[in-house]
Design a protein around this motif. Structure first.
Motif, mmCIF file in Angstrom:
data_model
loop_
_atom_site.group_PDB
_atom_site.id
_atom_site.type_symbol
_atom_site.label_atom_id
_atom_site.label_comp_id
_atom_site.label_asym_id
_atom_site.label_seq_id
_atom_site.Cartn_x
_atom_site.Cartn_y
_atom_site.Cartn_z
ATOM 1 N N UNK A 95 0.805 -1.234 0.000
ATOM 2 C CA UNK A 95 0.000 0.000 0.000
ATOM 3 C C UNK A 95 0.831 1.274 0.000
ATOM 4 N N UNK A 96 1.902 1.378 0.840
ATOM 5 C CA UNK A 96 2.696 2.632 0.780
ATOM 6 C C UNK A 96 3.333 2.853 -0.599
ATOM 7 N N UNK A 100 2.634 5.860 -3.290
ATOM 8 C CA UNK A 100 3.691 6.710 -3.832
ATOM 9 C C UNK A 100 3.682 6.711 -5.363
ATOM 10 N N UNK A 101 3.448 5.528 -5.988
ATOM 11 C CA UNK A 101 3.401 5.446 -7.447
ATOM 12 C C UNK A 101 2.261 6.284 -8.017
ATOM 13 N N UNK A 102 1.138 6.280 -7.291
ATOM 14 C CA UNK A 102 0.012 7.105 -7.722
ATOM 15 C C UNK A 102 0.340 8.596 -7.563
ATOM 16 N N UNK A 103 1.063 8.900 -6.486
ATOM 17 C CA UNK A 103 1.398 10.297 -6.205
ATOM 18 C C UNK A 103 2.314 10.881 -7.279
ATOM 19 N N UNK A 104 3.289 10.113 -7.731
ATOM 20 C CA UNK A 104 4.230 10.626 -8.747
ATOM 21 C C UNK A 104 3.719 10.393 -10.164
ATOM 22 N N UNK A 105 2.590 9.662 -10.305
ATOM 23 C CA UNK A 105 2.019 9.356 -11.625
ATOM 24 C C UNK A 105 3.061 8.660 -12.508
ATOM 25 N N UNK A 106 3.378 7.434 -12.109
ATOM 26 C CA UNK A 106 4.448 6.686 -12.765
ATOM 27 C C UNK A 106 4.212 6.514 -14.260
ATOM 28 N N UNK A 107 2.981 6.251 -14.664
ATOM 29 C CA UNK A 107 2.704 6.043 -16.083
ATOM 30 C C UNK A 107 3.026 7.294 -16.899
ATOM 31 N N UNK A 108 2.684 8.446 -16.346
ATOM 32 C CA UNK A 108 3.002 9.697 -17.037
ATOM 33 C C UNK A 108 4.510 9.910 -17.095
ATOM 34 N N UNK A 109 5.211 9.637 -15.983
ATOM 35 C CA UNK A 109 6.655 9.824 -15.939
ATOM 36 C C UNK A 109 7.362 8.963 -16.990
ATOM 37 N N UNK A 110 6.916 7.720 -17.141
ATOM 38 C CA UNK A 110 7.555 6.820 -18.108
ATOM 39 C C UNK A 110 7.421 7.358 -19.533
#
Length: 326
Positions: A95-96, A100-110
């Motif tokens: 969960x943590x 965090x992945x949702x917070x940084x928007x990993x899909x957008x970052x990639x």
């Protein structure tokens, strides 16, 4: 007898005055030519050194950035591949970590990271092209005749003048139409010809900027959208005119040049520009470079209201003559 002697003395004096006047006129002409050559040499040398210096200073950090971008691109791909494999092996993060992945928007970052690296590579390549154009324009290392691509010189000059061609708050963009023919390499002093292109193109821009049509184009276009006025345009044409010659035409659709002004365009120190804006040497120097240094021709065709065309005719092959300017 006295009358005859007086007449003869008068004729001798008139002849001496005529000879002296001719000598003074010749001396004045030679002085003007010497002054023009000195100014030309100084202008070409100063401009060439300035451009070459800027190109050199820009080139070093750009090469550093471009070299590191290769590694950044490789590292980015490795990290993205690691993330892909991590997601395959750990599809259900804690969960943590999930938060965090949702917070940084990993899909957008990639997605955006690859775009950023690609944009940086394009930017570095663009700067390297600008540096190459600056070097082509300066041509400091070419003091002798050399066969060159005339189109490269014109394009390098246009790149340097790019800021003057862009749209401004008080006038629209100046369009450049290039109608290049299939030219062979031309034997010339490349740096000096580039200065000629700079003078002619700068004058064309000045003419368009100062014309009433140019300044009022936006207002007229908005009031008469169905039939807008001609857009300010510079047209550059090149072609092989004869077996041993090429022609370069630089034309604008500005206000044109009156006959009395056109006749004096290439006179030393003649200018129609306000004090402080023109020296009256640009076209004179250009004419000297084309006719004396390259054994070509330079002339202008223009009428009020019909724009102006400057024609350059150059031999493809040259018999080198000693240059007095750098």
């Amino acid at each position: 007898m006295a009358e005859a002697s007086l007449h003869r003395l008068t004729q001798e004096l008139e002849q001496r005055v005529a000879e002296r006047t001719a000598d003074l006129s010749k001396a004045l002409h030679e002085l003007q030519q010497t002054q023009i050559q000195l100014v030309q040499s100084e202008k070409l040398s100063s401009l060439g050194q300035l451009v070459a210096g800027i190109a050199h200073e820009i080139n070093n950090p750009v090469n550093f950035i471009a070299g590191n971008l290769i590694h950044i691109d490789e590292y980015t791909q490795n990290l993205l591949e690691f993330i892909r494999r991590f997601e395959e092996n750990y599809p259900d993060p804690s969960p943590p970590l999930k938060h965090y992945l949702e917070e940084i928007d990993l899909e957008f970052l990639k997605q955006d990271l690859e775009k950023i690296v690609s944009s940086m590579k394009l930017g570095a390549d663009r700067i390297r092209q600008i540096v190459l154009s600056l070097r082509n324009f300066s041509r400091l290392d070419e003091a002798e005749f050399k066969a060159v691509d005339i189109h490269e010189g014109i394009d390098s000059t246009l790149l340097i003048l790019h800021n003057r061609l862009k749209s401004k708050p008080d006038h629209p963009e100046i369009q450049v139409v290039k109608e290049y023919g299939n030219l062979p390499a031309i034997e010339c002093y490349a740096g000096q010809l580039n200065q000629v292109f700079m003078n002619l193109l700068s004058n064309a821009i000045d003419a368009l900027e100062e014309s009433a049509t140019f300044k009022e184009l936006n207002a007229e276009s908005s009031q008469n959208a169905a039939c807008p006025p001609a857009h300010p345009t510079i047209t550059i044409r090149t072609e092989v005119a004869e077996p041993d010659f090429i022609t370069i035409t630089i034309a604008d659709n500005g206000p044109g040049i009156p006959e009395e002004v056109r006749k004096r365009l290439f006179d030393p120190f003649f200018t129609t520009k306000p004090i402080g804006k023109g020296t009256g040497l640009g076209l004179s120097i250009s004419h000297q470079v084309v006719t004396e240094k390259h054994r070509g021709s330079l002339w202008c065709v223009s009428e009020p209201g019909r724009g102006a065309e400057f024609w350059i005719k150059l031999p493809i092959h040259q018999v080198p003559v000693q240059a007095t300017a750098a």
